[in-house]
Design a protein around this motif. Sequence first.
Motif, PDB file in Angstrom:
ATOM      1  N   ARG A 199     -24.463  45.731  33.127  1.00  0.00           N
ATOM      2  CA  ARG A 199     -23.284  44.922  33.211  1.00  0.00           C
ATOM      3  C   ARG A 199     -22.035  45.861  32.850  1.00  0.00           C
ATOM      4  NH1 ARG A 199     -23.860  39.520  34.382  1.00  0.00           N
ATOM      5  NH2 ARG A 199     -25.895  38.564  33.673  1.00  0.00           N
ATOM      6  N   PHE A 200     -21.171  46.127  33.860  1.00  0.00           N
ATOM      7  CA  PHE A 200     -20.039  46.893  33.491  1.00  0.00           C
ATOM      8  C   PHE A 200     -18.852  45.966  33.648  1.00  0.00           C
ATOM      9  CE2 PHE A 200     -22.996  50.101  35.549  1.00  0.00           C
ATOM     10  CZ  PHE A 200     -23.267  50.758  34.415  1.00  0.00           C
ATOM     11  N   SER A 201     -17.880  46.020  32.692  1.00  0.00           N
ATOM     12  CA  SER A 201     -16.791  45.045  32.942  1.00  0.00           C
ATOM     13  C   SER A 201     -15.829  45.540  34.161  1.00  0.00           C
ATOM     14  CB  SER A 201     -15.839  45.039  31.619  1.00  0.00           C
ATOM     15  OG  SER A 201     -15.231  46.365  31.508  1.00  0.00           O
ATOM     16  N   LYS A 202     -15.344  44.353  34.702  1.00  0.00           N
ATOM     17  CA  LYS A 202     -14.420  44.644  35.948  1.00  0.00           C
ATOM     18  C   LYS A 202     -13.148  45.349  35.581  1.00  0.00           C
ATOM     19  CE  LYS A 202     -15.623  39.887  37.347  1.00  0.00           C
ATOM     20  NZ  LYS A 202     -15.043  38.651  37.554  1.00  0.00           N
ATOM     21  N   LEU A 224     -14.806  53.008  34.887  1.00  0.00           N
ATOM     22  CA  LEU A 224     -15.973  52.626  35.525  1.00  0.00           C
ATOM     23  C   LEU A 224     -17.036  53.632  35.780  1.00  0.00           C
ATOM     24  CD1 LEU A 224     -17.720  50.059  36.378  1.00  0.00           C
ATOM     25  CD2 LEU A 224     -16.532  50.279  38.580  1.00  0.00           C
ATOM     26  N   ASP A 251     -21.091  45.710  41.369  1.00  0.00           N
ATOM     27  CA  ASP A 251     -20.691  44.396  41.126  1.00  0.00           C
ATOM     28  C   ASP A 251     -19.347  44.370  40.432  1.00  0.00           C
ATOM     29  OD1 ASP A 251     -22.839  43.182  42.431  1.00  0.00           O
ATOM     30  OD2 ASP A 251     -23.749  42.373  40.737  1.00  0.00           O
ATOM     31  N   ALA A 252     -19.167  45.407  39.638  1.00  0.00           N
ATOM     32  CA  ALA A 252     -17.844  45.563  38.805  1.00  0.00           C
ATOM     33  C   ALA A 252     -16.983  45.757  39.539  1.00  0.00           C
ATOM     34  CB  ALA A 252     -18.114  46.665  37.686  1.00  0.00           C
ATOM     35  N   SER A 256     -13.323  43.301  40.659  1.00  0.00           N
ATOM     36  CA  SER A 256     -11.886  44.033  40.519  1.00  0.00           C
ATOM     37  C   SER A 256     -11.428  43.803  41.795  1.00  0.00           C
ATOM     38  CB  SER A 256     -11.990  45.260  40.033  1.00  0.00           C
ATOM     39  OG  SER A 256     -10.667  45.719  39.887  1.00  0.00           O
TER      40      SER A 256
END
Length: 347
Positions: A199-202, A224, A251-252, A256
Amino acid sequence: MPLILGIETSCDETSAAVLSGTGDQTRLDSLVILSQDVHRIFGGVVPELASRAHLTSIVPVAERALADASVTLGDVDAVAVTAGPGLVGALLVGVSFGKAIAHGTGAALVGVHHMEGHLFATSLEHSDAVPPFTALLVSGGHTLLIDVERWGAYRMLGATRDDAAGEAFDKVAKLLGLPYPGGRPIEQLARDGDPTKFRFSKPMVRRNNEEGDADFYDFSFSGLKTAVLNAVRGSDDIERDKAHIARGFQDALIGSLVEKTFRAADAYGRDRIVLGGGVACNSALVGAMAERTSSIGATVFAPKPRLATDNAAMIARAGLFHFERGERSDLDLNAFASQPIPGLVAA
Ligand code: KG4
Ligand code: ZN
């Protein structure tokens, strides 16, 4: 009814199109796109090679577009040509070619801004993809969020502060050992990925973000990309993790894009969202956009790949708009690496 010959040579596609019509009632009579494969070997576009390839293909590509439309050069009322932004050497081939036709036949010359072309592209396929709408243009070179009140009136809301969305796909593809351009391979690989593994942050999405904050509509993808690089380095089995990383990255990035576009559509009360540029080919993006914006009753319009990526049909369409407004370029029209989109209105 005006007949427009569109020419596009800003990057690595040599394209010509014939479009006829008036206002939003247009007909695409032909579209020829020749993609330069040579750049794949180098993992990115080599400007010098692009210019040379345009030079050898522009005449046959344009001849083919005219023939497919069953018209001749004498029938053309205006030549619409991309004058910027893009690779200057590549643009100059199209610009010079357009000028030669205008000079030789007496047709009008209309220089077109490449990104304004992308704004028009989807309307060639979807008659409802017309202003007012929120536009998200995502390509290898640009990431722009624009509120389009009407054709020719563009409120620039957000842009990337570093890498473009497509560029991020291409760079991450390289990190994962996938071919260039990397958007499609990542999309395919991500389908097999588990979204919970990485999971990478947006990027640039803060929970307490408010309109007026400098980063409310902007994008940033280089952080990212670094997070993906660290994940790749930290993996003890990259073959096992590759698809999961691709999924987490996609997904990230999509999260965004979707969040910022939602904010813009919501703030300006738009119920139409128009996507453009090569990254708009990504069906996960289109799906996520439709899902997030359904609560405000918005319809998402995405062009098919031929019109999402660089093509001369969109240039002909934007050119028709300016032609009908009586706008003409002189024979001293130049090419520009960067250029503000015409018709900017205050944000
Ligand atoms: O608009 P475009 O054809 O050319 C430019 O003007 O840059 O966009 C090319 C970009 C590339 O970065 C490519 O990786 C990306 O669009 N792209 C995609 C997909 N198909 C192409 N990105 C994500 N998902 C895709 N399916
Ligand atoms: Zn483009």
